[in-house]
Scaffold this motif. Structure first.
Motif, PDB file in Angstrom:
ATOM      1  N   PHE A  75     -41.664 112.951 117.114  1.00 47.31           N
ATOM      2  CA  PHE A  75     -42.142 114.323 117.301  1.00 47.31           C
ATOM      3  C   PHE A  75     -42.288 115.036 115.960  1.00 47.31           C
ATOM      4  O   PHE A  75     -43.302 115.685 115.694  1.00 47.31           O
ATOM      5  CB  PHE A  75     -41.175 115.086 118.212  1.00 47.31           C
ATOM      6  N   ARG A  78     -45.255 113.740 114.120  1.00 44.72           N
ATOM      7  CA  ARG A  78     -46.538 114.054 114.766  1.00 44.72           C
ATOM      8  C   ARG A  78     -46.831 115.544 114.773  1.00 44.72           C
ATOM      9  O   ARG A  78     -47.955 115.973 114.497  1.00 44.72           O
ATOM     10  CB  ARG A  78     -46.499 113.530 116.209  1.00 44.72           C
ATOM     11  N   SER A  79     -45.843 116.345 115.083  1.00 46.50           N
ATOM     12  CA  SER A  79     -46.081 117.764 115.371  1.00 46.50           C
ATOM     13  C   SER A  79     -45.406 118.723 114.413  1.00 46.50           C
ATOM     14  O   SER A  79     -45.671 119.926 114.443  1.00 46.50           O
ATOM     15  CB  SER A  79     -45.617 118.086 116.806  1.00 46.50           C
ATOM     16  N   GLU A  84     -39.195 120.749 121.255  1.00 49.38           N
ATOM     17  CA  GLU A  84     -39.443 119.331 121.523  1.00 49.38           C
ATOM     18  C   GLU A  84     -39.058 118.936 122.946  1.00 49.38           C
ATOM     19  O   GLU A  84     -39.650 118.056 123.537  1.00 49.38           O
ATOM     20  CB  GLU A  84     -38.676 118.482 120.501  1.00 49.38           C
ATOM     21  N   GLY A 142     -46.563 117.870 127.049  1.00 48.67           N
ATOM     22  CA  GLY A 142     -46.051 117.298 125.814  1.00 48.67           C
ATOM     23  C   GLY A 142     -44.602 117.634 125.532  1.00 48.67           C
ATOM     24  O   GLY A 142     -44.100 117.363 124.435  1.00 48.67           O
ATOM     25  N   SER A 178     -51.480 124.333 126.583  1.00 54.34           N
ATOM     26  CA  SER A 178     -52.127 123.154 127.142  1.00 54.34           C
ATOM     27  C   SER A 178     -53.610 123.437 127.325  1.00 54.34           C
ATOM     28  O   SER A 178     -53.986 124.536 127.753  1.00 54.34           O
ATOM     29  CB  SER A 178     -51.504 122.807 128.502  1.00 54.34           C
ATOM     30  N   ASP A 184     -50.877 120.282 133.828  1.00 56.04           N
ATOM     31  CA  ASP A 184     -49.541 120.089 133.259  1.00 56.04           C
ATOM     32  C   ASP A 184     -48.476 120.802 134.082  1.00 56.04           C
ATOM     33  O   ASP A 184     -47.360 120.288 134.240  1.00 56.04           O
ATOM     34  CB  ASP A 184     -49.524 120.568 131.805  1.00 56.04           C
ATOM     35  N   ARG A 238     -51.339 121.244 122.337  1.00 51.75           N
ATOM     36  CA  ARG A 238     -50.619 120.918 123.568  1.00 51.75           C
ATOM     37  C   ARG A 238     -49.166 120.667 123.200  1.00 51.75           C
ATOM     38  O   ARG A 238     -48.862 119.764 122.426  1.00 51.75           O
ATOM     39  CB  ARG A 238     -51.219 119.686 124.251  1.00 51.75           C
ATOM     40  N   GLY A 239     -48.278 121.483 123.740  1.00 52.64           N
ATOM     41  CA  GLY A 239     -46.860 121.316 123.434  1.00 52.64           C
ATOM     42  C   GLY A 239     -46.102 122.617 123.551  1.00 52.64           C
ATOM     43  O   GLY A 239     -46.642 123.669 123.895  1.00 52.64           O
TER      44      GLY A 239
END
Length: 284
Positions: A75, A78-79, A84, A142, A178, A184, A238-239
């Protein structure tokens, strides 16, 4: 039928790259931050907590790479920093794991772990937990979800840690951005067996259970309209995006000073100033 052994949101996990610097940052934002905790060796992580009633925030960092914290490290790669995962309160983790297994999800765990706790009188005790996770791949919007059974609530909800200069009292909403909020939200709804609710601006809320905070799924555009004038740089498409916190707004305004951005009825801290997490303080 909602899950019997899993009740509403217990805490929100904010992954950070430098644990001690993140704790200092949240102190500057007016939060009372617990002493640093170090988890069991197989977890390879450490944390600081920000305690409310009946929930809390957790600043989580990786101290030693292990198999257990591989998803958290992925995570961060990536982000970057931000929300998280979200924990639910588990009444009984073993029975809760069997409940989700009966619904077609293979649980990860239950897993027992603990961390030492320095109590206000200087003595050392331990916070003990039993957790289980929904499968890692099942991450609505996510965001991973898991459930946490507190075996020693008295070493986590310590009264001296529950009063904050910024007036924060409890979580009201977890905001998840999202491109497709309805899909979602339906995913999470199925996982926890609670129906979604459509919001007037097109966002979709999923209650987490009891009187605990709601999940709110919305597009970045919808989020921008809700919090006009608040810079949203650094948020994912998205997350996990933010937390809505019930607070004494007079204390919030005084504590945050120029860091706070007024938006409608909220006082907000932009994600860039809160380790990748929009903080929206609203009247308690």
């Amino acid at each position: 039928m909602a899950l019997k052994n899993v009740v509403g949101i217990d805490h929100a996990v904010v992954m950070v790259k430098d644990l001690d610097k993140a704790a200092e940052n949240y102190k500057r934002l007016g939060f009372t931050v617990s002493p640093r905790g170090t988890h069991s060796a197989h977890m390879g992580s450490g944390n600081y907590t920000i305690m409310f009633d009946p929930d809390y925030m957790e600043l989580l960092g990786v101290l030693t790479p292990t198999e257990h914290n591989a998803p958290a490290r992925a995570f961060l790669d990536r982000s970057g920093e931000g929300i998280e995962r979200i924990a639910f309160t588990a009444v009984d983790s073993a029975e809760g794991a069997e409940e989700i297994r009966a619904r077609g999800y293979t649980p990860v765990g239950p897993t027992d772990f603990e961390r030492p706790v320095t109590l206000p009188n200087g003595s050392i005790s331990a916070a003990k937990f039993r957790t289980f996770q929904w499968p890692t791949a099942e991450a609505p919007g996510g965001v991973r979800i898991f459930a946490c059974q507190h075996k020693t609530r008295e070493t986590v909800w310590i009264p001296e840690l529950m009063t904050h200069a910024n007036g924060a009292k409890r979580l009201r909403q977890v905001l998840i951005v999202s491109p497709d909020p309805a899909t979602d939200a339906a995913h999470l709804s199925k996982m926890i067996d609670i129906p979604p609710r459509n919001e007037t601006d097109g966002a979709v809320a999923v209650p987490s259970g009891g009187d605990r905070a709601d999940f709110v799924f919305l597009t970045r555009e919808q989020l921008g309209k809700r919090y006009g004038g608040v810079p949203l740089d650094g948020l994912p498409d998205r997350g996990g995006a933010g937390l809505v916190i019930a607070a004494d707004l007079a204390a919030t305004a005084k504590s945050l000073g120029g860091t706070g951005v007024s938006s409608g009825g909220s006082i907000c801290v932009p994600p860039a100033a809160a380790n990748g997490t929009l903080l929206a303080f609203v009247k308690a």
